[in-house]
Write an enzyme that holds these catalytic residues in place. Structure first.
Site, PDB file in Angstrom:
ATOM      1  CB  CYS A 119      -0.988  -0.072   0.961  1.00  0.00           C
ATOM      2  SG  CYS A 119      -0.117  -0.259   2.880  1.00  0.00           S
ATOM      3  CG  HIS A 125      -0.729   3.895   4.816  1.00  0.00           C
ATOM      4  ND1 HIS A 125      -1.691   3.591   5.978  1.00  0.00           N
ATOM      5  CD2 HIS A 125      -0.315   2.620   4.427  1.00  0.00           C
ATOM      6  CE1 HIS A 125      -1.663   2.308   6.170  1.00  0.00           C
ATOM      7  NE2 HIS A 125      -0.870   1.729   5.210  1.00  0.00           N
TER       8      HIS A 125
END
Length: 330
Positions: A127, A240
């Site tokens: 990711c 994130h």
């Protein structure tokens, strides 16, 4: 298309269903698989309920066209070849196949042409790697990048549903003045940051950090690009964030970099203020802000990059790969 989801009851598995529906992916038949303990669970897709099957009780996967995997490396190693043998193309979200030289590692905004080289399995990158390369690819193409230094601020959803519950439980315990239990993460996560994601390797970097190093080189087709990463778990549920500095091969003014990113597919340039995880939760784009000249690298740039790790960092990227396969067939 006959589509299977392996790991259907997990955080990413459930998001696969949302993304397939939102993007109107042509699903004619849907098969949901998970562990034996999840057998019989009902999940909804386009208003219809589907029962989850126990993966370990299936003897054949014939008839499935595309299988979206998010069930961990061990499951992928065991079952992905079986799906391929029965005629499916597997798009795998684990780290099992990412660095296999025979398996393409694909981010559709960066290296879509690599899907053509698959032999039945296509890997979805980490990711943190995905959002970084989406933000950097337009700059890389324009002036070249020789080195990247990145610090990540990664949400607990990247560690799964148990980590999400752990942050919730610890926060409630703190508010009540009770003792906080550490179960699934290396240290207490509530009101704290943990500079360790995955285990440490011999060079002092964690496996998560080395994923960013090796995956970036593979996706960019540049084995010489230098990458140094420090990955940190933070008490955020979704999204994130990354602070990125790059050494450029040729000078590029921040205004010119911003112009490149305004036009870049899958990027949202935030010109006033900056993106935060709360701003991007539920979105599929990579958000970039705070673009400025780097004070160490010359020539160089620094920037702030944020994305929803469960969507663009996992489920959405995999569905986009599936879309590439459909377009290639057409």
């Amino acid at each position: 298309m006959r589509v299977a989801i392996v790991g259907a009851t997990g955080e990413v598995g459930r998001t696969f269903l949302k993304v397939l529906e939102e993007r109107e992916f042509p699903v004619d038949e849907l098969y949901l698989y998970a562990s034996e303990k999840s057998e019989g669970t009902e999940l909804t897709f386009k208003g219809e309920k589907f029962k989850v099957r126990a993966l370990n009780k299936e003897t054949s996967f014939k008839g499935i066209d595309i299988a979206l995997f998010s069930a961990g490396s061990a499951v992928s190693k065991e079952y992905a070849p079986r799906f391929v043998k029965d005629g499916a193309i597997v798009i795998d979200n684990s780290s099992a196949w990412r660095l296999d030289p025979d398996v393409p590692l694909v981010v559709p905004e960066v290296n879509p042409e690599d899907v053509e080289n698959h032999k039945g399995i296509i890997a979805n990158p980490n990711c943190s790697t995905i959002q970084m390369v989406v933000a950097l690819k337009p700059i890389y193409d324009a002036v070249g990048i020789s080195a990247i230094v990145v610090a990540t601020y990664q949400s607990v959803s990247g560690a799964g549903a148990k980590a999400i519950r752990e942050l919730e439980e610890q926060t409630r315990a703190w508010c009540r003045g009770e003792q906080m239990e550490v179960k699934n993460l290396p240290r207490r996560i509530a009101f704290n940051v943990i500079p360790q994601i995955d285990v440490f390797t011999e060079n002092g970097y964690t496996k998560e950090e080395m994923k960013m190093v090796n995956e970036t080189r593979k996706i960019m087709h540049d084995p010489n690009i230098k990458v140094s990463a420090t990955t940190v778990r933070v008490p955020v549920f979704y999204g994130h964030s990354e602070a990125i500095s790059v050494k450029l091969n040729r000078p590029l003014e921040p205004e010119s970099a911003m112009e490149l990113l305004r036009k870049a597919k899958g990027v949202v340039l935030v010109e006033e203020g900056y993106p935060t995880p709360i701003d991007v939760a539920g979105r599929d784009e990579v958000f970039v802000g705070r673009i400025r000249k780097d004070l160490v690298f010359e020539p160089g740039l620094s920037m702030w990059v944020v994305a929803d790790n469960i969507r663009k960092g996992a489920a959405t990227n995999a569905v986009q790969i599936a879309e590439l396969l459909i377009h290639a067939k057409a």
